[in-house]
Design an enzyme around this catalytic site. Structure first.
Site, PDB file in Angstrom:
ATOM      1  N   LYS A  93       0.843  -1.192   0.000  1.00 10.28           N
ATOM      2  CA  LYS A  93       0.000   0.000   0.000  1.00 10.28           C
ATOM      3  C   LYS A  93       0.880   1.245   0.000  1.00 10.28           C
ATOM      4  O   LYS A  93       1.909   1.283   0.693  1.00 10.28           O
ATOM      5  CB  LYS A  93      -0.888  -0.059   1.244  1.00 10.28           C
ATOM      6  N   SER A 167      -9.280   1.194   3.492  1.00  5.80           N
ATOM      7  CA  SER A 167      -8.560   2.040   2.551  1.00  5.80           C
ATOM      8  C   SER A 167      -7.570   1.272   1.684  1.00  5.80           C
ATOM      9  O   SER A 167      -7.063   1.792   0.703  1.00  5.80           O
ATOM     10  CB  SER A 167      -7.825   3.145   3.313  1.00  5.80           C
ATOM     11  N   SER A 191      -9.349  -1.169   7.584  1.00  6.59           N
ATOM     12  CA  SER A 191      -8.833  -1.088   6.216  1.00  6.59           C
ATOM     13  C   SER A 191      -8.130  -2.357   5.739  1.00  6.59           C
ATOM     14  O   SER A 191      -7.911  -2.525   4.542  1.00  6.59           O
ATOM     15  CB  SER A 191      -7.864   0.090   6.091  1.00  6.59           C
TER      16      SER A 191
END
Length: 625
Positions: A93, A167, A191
């Site tokens: 990420k 996310s 997330s």
């Protein structure tokens, strides 16, 4: 490419992105030492597109070659076992630093080139893994939707009209599509779990402090976790074990106390909220009920009052912890507000409205609720909840970006505030073909216990892996399904007598969070004796070239509790090393030689249970006489 051509490529081991699509960790590990590892990675990145909204940045050929050269240098210095991820591609990420790569947190005004790897990335690379890309996210990891990014919304891998969840949307997407076998995300409010649930993959949300957050852009620094996405529980666990471990440079890192259970009972006790909210989504509700039915075959299900969990969840975004997000991005918020997604800007700007008094009032209430939650969970092995109560389309999310985002956090927001571990698992699909996951939640450091049950769940679910169309048996042949390997945080102990299940001293194991693993036999060179003058009756096991296989049970005892257990063992018994029938060597009960002459040889019965049963038969015969 036609299916028969793909199979030809497999047979010829020709590097191909189609060949590797959907490969799990073991498949990558098996192939990457064949001399074609770099070429195979080159074929992979050739078919990754910068137009794919799941990616923010992709490796180029030069980057791959540099990483491969570094790997070859490591390989010359280390043993094969020291490189468990040799040549395996992965993604992270883009709020996690990787040396030489930009870290954007999905905001160009914030972007900077990282000078060093985040600790978790460094550990993965040291194990041989090759970074192929940085993935898209809700800006500054603020959201559970996967739409709040200037790089575009990440679509659901099963239906592009729906959100992927966030996310960590990009990381979940590239794993679900089988582009990489694992990816790192982060998890503050869910997330690392919501995107797993929406894309039919595994999301491991570790105990806070196990995986270092050094080199990770903070969201709420006191709550942040680095998470792992994979197609299987086994792969997610393997990644976490490599990436995890105490990091003295992370002020929020913690040492594992090694007191927690490392597995669950054959039929564990699982809690489910008495009242469940699905936001009117009957398809999600029906899918969870189907999952609940399957769970009832594997566990004892009990209901609990969920209101303390709900109250704690509300504190995360309706309390002063929002100010932690404000602190993390204050410079960008003040100097380049137009660069921020409107929803993200609204959320983080609200942090200025909280005072220190507000924080302490909320923190005191958080502590009260967390203590209550810990007491509730002490009576069960884990809590099971829907990963999300509902899912939304991209159009719906654009209409109500904050309200619908809040719905997704119903069963996730409380977890880090209460210092819990969690594992998101694929579960029954909805009637409309969308995934609907479940999440297991337990106290801190119960991560491995969750993984052991999660592996059992996945083995029996019969679900496909991600959006690859592959089944678990394609990745792991059915005959190879095994429990997760012994843990470094526990001792595997063979018990032979009064500590067996159902026997009078078994409580000395269970009260120390020991977990039954399997019933098996010793090697054929042991003799078993019934010791004289012991209460309760106890056997003695002794090595003898003219012995026989003896029944034993294997238990995993938390490392920090093992000394307490051994201290209770009376003479003439002790703990030594036993050889099992399959050649494994484990710790187990042994007997001092001086006690053998007065003991009764019961080797011919094959085990202590048979001996106890024989006593009952003798007593019955005497009574009849």
């Amino acid at each position: 490419m036609a299916t028969d051509q793909v199979e030809t490529n497999r047979a010829n081991e020709t590097p191909s992105s189609l060949q590797t699509k959907g490969w799990a960790l073991d498949e990558w590990r098996h192939h990457q030492r064949d001399g074609k590892g770099l070429a195979r990675l080159g074929a992979l990145i050739e078919h990754l597109s910068e137009d794919d909204p799941a990616w923010i940045e992709l490796a180029d050929r030069a980057s791959l070659e540099r990483q491969w050269q570094a790997l070859e240098t490591l390989a010359n210095e280390k043993q094969d076992d020291d490189l468990p991820l040799y040549g395996v591609p992965f993604a992270v990420k883009d709020n996690i630093d990787a040396a030489g790569w930009k870290t954007t947190a999905a905001c160009e005004a914030f972007a900077h080139c990282a000078e060093a790897d985040a600790t978790v990335v460094a550990r993965l690379r040291a194990a041989g893994a090759i970074l192929v890309g940085k993935t898209n996210l809700d800006q500054f990891a603020t959201g559970l939707v996967g739409t709040r990014s200037p790089w575009g919304a990440v679509p659901n891998t099963h239906h592009p009209d729906y959100v992927a969840g966030g996310s960590s949307a990009g990381s979940a997407s590239v794993v679900a599509r089988g582009l990489v076998p694992f990816a790192l995300g982060t998890d503050t409010a869910g997330s690392g779990r919501v995107p797993a649930g929406f894309n039919n993959i595994v999301g491991l949300k570790p105990t806070r402090g196990w995986l270092s957050t050094k080199g990770v852009v903070p969201a709420c620094r006191t709550l942040d976790c680095v998470s792992a996405f994979a197609l299987t529980v086994e792969d997610a666990w393997a990644v976490a074990e490599v990436a995890g471990g105490y990091d003295e440079e992370d002020p929020y890192a913690r040492c594992n106390p090694m007191t927690a259970p490392v597995g669950m009972a054959e039929k564990p006790r699982l809690a489910i909220p008495e009242t469940l909210e699905f936001c009117g989504d009957t398809a999600m509700q029906a899918a969870f009920e189907e999952a609940r039915e399957r769970l009832s075959l594997l566990a004892e299900l009990v209901t609990i009052d969920f209101s303390p969990f709900q109250e704690l969840a509300a504190l995360l975004y309706q309390g002063p912890w929002v100010a932690e997000r404000t602190h993390a991005v204050a410079e960008t918020l003040e100097q380049a507000p137009a660069s921020m997604d409107p929803s993200v800007r609204t959320i983080v700007a609200s942090g200025y409205g909280y005072s220190a008094l507000d924080y302490f009032a909320a923190e005191y209430r958080r502590a009260e609720l967390a203590r209550h939650i810990q007491r509730v969970l002490a009576d069960v092995d884990a809590l099971v909840v829907p990963t999300s109560p509902t899912i939304r389309t991209l159009v719906e999310m654009a209409e109500e970006p904050i309200a619908y985002n809040s719905e997704f956090g119903t069963y996730t927001n409380f977890t880090n505030l209460a210092d819990l571990s969690a594992l998101a698992l694929p579960a029954a699909f909805r009637d409309d073909g969308l995934p609907a996951g479940i999440t297991l939640i337990a106290p801190a450091w119960h991560d491995r216990a969750l993984a052991t049950f999660g592996k059992r769940w996945q083995q029996q679910s019969g679900l496909t892996l991600g959006a690859t169309g592959r089944s678990l048996s394609d990745v792991i042949p059915t005959e190879s399904f095994q429990p997760i390997e012994p843990s470094s945080t526990s001792i595997r102990l063979a018990v032979v007598g009064a500590h067996l299940r159902g026997m009078p001293l078994n409580f000395q194991l269970t009260t120390r969070n020991a977990v039954f693993i399997e019933a098996t036999h010793t090697a054929p060179d042991y003799r078993l004796y019934a010791l004289a003058n012991t209460t309760p009756p106890k056997p003695g096991l002794a090595r003898d070239d003219h012995g026989a296989p003896i029944e034993v049970e294997l238990w995993d005892v938390p490392l920090a509790r093992f000394g307490e257990f051994v201290a209770e063992i009376p003479s003439p018994l002790g703990i030594g090393s036993l050889v099992l029938a399959d050649g494994r060597v484990v710790k187990g009960f042994i007997c001092e030689p001086w006690a053998i002459p007065e003991a009764k040889d019961i080797t011919s019965l094959g085990g202590w249970r048979a001996y106890i049963a024989s006593l009952s038969v003798s007593n019955d015969q005497e009574t009849d006489a």
